[in-house]
Design a protein around this motif. Structure first.
Motif, mmCIF file in Angstrom:
data_model
loop_
_atom_site.group_PDB
_atom_site.id
_atom_site.type_symbol
_atom_site.label_atom_id
_atom_site.label_comp_id
_atom_site.label_asym_id
_atom_site.label_seq_id
_atom_site.Cartn_x
_atom_site.Cartn_y
_atom_site.Cartn_z
ATOM 1 N N GLU A 96 41.508 37.044 56.255
ATOM 2 C CA GLU A 96 40.060 36.970 56.481
ATOM 3 C C GLU A 96 39.306 36.627 55.200
ATOM 4 N N ARG A 97 39.750 37.220 54.081
ATOM 5 C CA ARG A 97 39.040 37.033 52.819
ATOM 6 C C ARG A 97 39.333 35.679 52.166
ATOM 7 N N ARG A 98 40.496 35.083 52.424
ATOM 8 C CA ARG A 98 40.881 33.855 51.735
ATOM 9 C C ARG A 98 39.851 32.732 51.894
ATOM 10 N N PRO A 99 39.340 32.453 53.098
ATOM 11 C CA PRO A 99 38.348 31.369 53.212
ATOM 12 C C PRO A 99 37.048 31.663 52.479
ATOM 13 N N ARG A 104 39.258 30.779 43.907
ATOM 14 C CA ARG A 104 39.678 31.814 42.950
ATOM 15 C C ARG A 104 40.718 32.715 43.590
ATOM 16 N N PRO A 105 41.466 33.453 42.764
ATOM 17 C CA PRO A 105 42.404 34.434 43.337
ATOM 18 C C PRO A 105 41.644 35.573 44.024
ATOM 19 N N LEU A 106 42.247 36.134 45.049
ATOM 20 C CA LEU A 106 41.704 37.360 45.629
ATOM 21 C C LEU A 106 41.961 38.496 44.647
ATOM 22 N N ARG A 107 40.951 39.327 44.447
ATOM 23 C CA ARG A 107 41.033 40.390 43.447
ATOM 24 C C ARG A 107 41.133 41.742 44.152
ATOM 25 N N LEU A 108 42.130 42.522 43.721
ATOM 26 C CA LEU A 108 42.362 43.839 44.298
ATOM 27 C C LEU A 108 42.363 44.872 43.175
ATOM 28 N N LEU A 109 41.823 46.047 43.473
ATOM 29 C CA LEU A 109 41.779 47.141 42.503
ATOM 30 C C LEU A 109 42.452 48.369 43.088
ATOM 31 N N LEU A 206 32.370 48.587 36.859
ATOM 32 C CA LEU A 206 33.517 47.690 36.891
ATOM 33 C C LEU A 206 33.051 46.295 36.502
ATOM 34 N N ASP A 207 33.863 45.598 35.705
ATOM 35 C CA ASP A 207 33.368 44.391 35.054
ATOM 36 C C ASP A 207 33.548 43.118 35.865
ATOM 37 N N ARG A 208 34.088 43.226 37.085
ATOM 38 C CA ARG A 208 34.156 42.043 37.923
ATOM 39 C C ARG A 208 34.238 42.446 39.383
ATOM 40 N N PRO A 209 33.897 41.538 40.295
ATOM 41 C CA PRO A 209 33.887 41.898 41.724
ATOM 42 C C PRO A 209 35.296 41.902 42.309
ATOM 43 N N TYR A 210 35.457 42.675 43.378
ATOM 44 C CA TYR A 210 36.750 42.800 44.039
ATOM 45 C C TYR A 210 36.621 42.521 45.530
ATOM 46 N N ASP A 211 37.685 41.948 46.074
ATOM 47 C CA ASP A 211 37.760 41.741 47.519
ATOM 48 C C ASP A 211 38.270 42.983 48.232
ATOM 49 N N VAL A 212 39.136 43.734 47.562
ATOM 50 C CA VAL A 212 39.727 44.946 48.134
ATOM 51 C C VAL A 212 39.835 46.008 47.049
ATOM 52 N N GLY A 241 31.494 41.743 52.429
ATOM 53 C CA GLY A 241 32.647 41.568 53.309
ATOM 54 C C GLY A 241 33.935 42.133 52.759
ATOM 55 N N GLY A 242 33.898 42.712 51.528
ATOM 56 C CA GLY A 242 35.093 43.308 50.934
ATOM 57 C C GLY A 242 35.443 44.640 51.568
ATOM 58 N N TYR A 243 36.672 45.106 51.299
ATOM 59 C CA TYR A 243 37.209 46.283 51.989
ATOM 60 C C TYR A 243 37.576 47.399 51.013
ATOM 61 N N LEU A 244 37.363 48.637 51.470
ATOM 62 C CA LEU A 244 37.804 49.833 50.761
ATOM 63 C C LEU A 244 38.830 50.560 51.626
ATOM 64 N N PHE A 245 39.993 50.869 51.030
ATOM 65 C CA PHE A 245 41.041 51.648 51.690
ATOM 66 C C PHE A 245 41.070 53.042 51.069
#
Length: 276
Positions: A96-99, A104-109, A206-212, A241-245
């Motif tokens: 879902e996040r790729r489009p 850029r790479p998808l960013r996960l934390l 946090l110094d950059r945005p994350y997708d997850v 539209g990013g996700y938190l687990f």
């Protein structure tokens, strides 16, 4: 040492909560006392009040603050813990996040990553799904309050207990044996970046945005104010539209947040409201 006085434990607990957001109220006071008793014995201190004064006024107080979180929190972690969430991420969330981020790479934390088992498990899962970091399809950041744990994560050398969910084939495939311990193979370490941080430090961002963002089994240690501050930090860091687990025992129900519960792959995760 005799039993600790509740007033002394509260004094120390208030300092810990102020510094780290961790709460030890009510019955958790006894947990705090039992976890700190060996350290007080090492320092030849006779009470939590004396330890409070050590932290506040001793020349080595700052260094002691650095090691304190490891003394009072549960270090329970291992590879491939709650892997259903990794499956949901790979099968549903990342497609879902790729489009939304084609250039850029998808960013996960991994927040509260301890000694690295969670972010490395995620990297392995991405490799196995045909998404190696060489393709620049993803980047994983991982942070923890304790600098000793971050150093262990970077070393990537683990004891048997960290691999207790690994079958023999997984051990052979992902690790090399070194003197009775297990080192994660280099290709599964690429694309994972570790940094030490106190997420609740005043002014921290946090110094950059994350997708997850994954923050699993960490929020259970926080009082309400610290809980809300941390969720606010994650909400600010997530892209629309990013996700938190979260861990299975944690939820955001009845919390005022822009992260909304959604059912994905049969499990509840939290999604940041997308911009209209």
């Amino acid at each position: 040492m005799t039993s600790f006085q509740p007033a002394d434990l509260k004094l120390l607990g208030d300092l810990i909560q102020e510094r780290f957001g961790l709460t030890f109220e009510g019955v958790r006071q006894d947990i705090l006392g039992s976890r700190l008793r060996p350290r007080l014995r090492e320092l030849r201190l006779d009470s939590p009040r004396a330890y409070y004064e050590y932290l506040r006024f001793h020349p080595r107080g700052d260094a002691e603050f650095d090691r304190l979180p490891a003394l009072i929190t549960n270090n329970e972690t291992y590879f491939f813990r709650e892997t259903r969430q990794f499956e949901i991420l790979i099968e549903h969330v990342l497609p879902e996040r790729r489009p939304a981020a084609p250039s850029r790479p998808l960013r996960l934390l991994s927040a509260g990553c301890s000694s690295g088992e969670e972010p490395y498990s995620l990297a392995i899962a991405l490799h196995d799904a045909g998404l190696p970091p060489a393709a620049r399809s993803w980047e994983i950041d991982a942070c923890d309050l304790n600098p000793e744990r971050i150093a262990r994560a970077r070393e990537a050398l683990y004891d048997e207990t960290s691999l207790r969910a690994c079958d023999p084939e997984s051990r052979r495939r992902y690790f090399s044996v070194e003197g009775g311990r297990f080192r994660l193979k280099d290709r599964y370490r690429v694309g994972v970046r570790f940094f030490q941080s106190n997420l609740l430090a005043p002014g921290f961002a946090l110094d950059r945005p994350y997708d997850v963002i994954l923050c699993r089994n960490l929020l259970i240690y926080f009082g309400d104010a610290a809980f809300d501050r941390l969720i606010g930090l994650f909400a600010s860091a997530l892209v629309p539209g990013g996700y938190l687990f979260l861990g299975h025992s944690e939820s955001l129900f009845d919390r005022d947040t822009e992260l909304l519960p959604v059912v994905v792959g049969g499990s509840v995760v939290y999604r940041k409201t997308a911009k209209p």
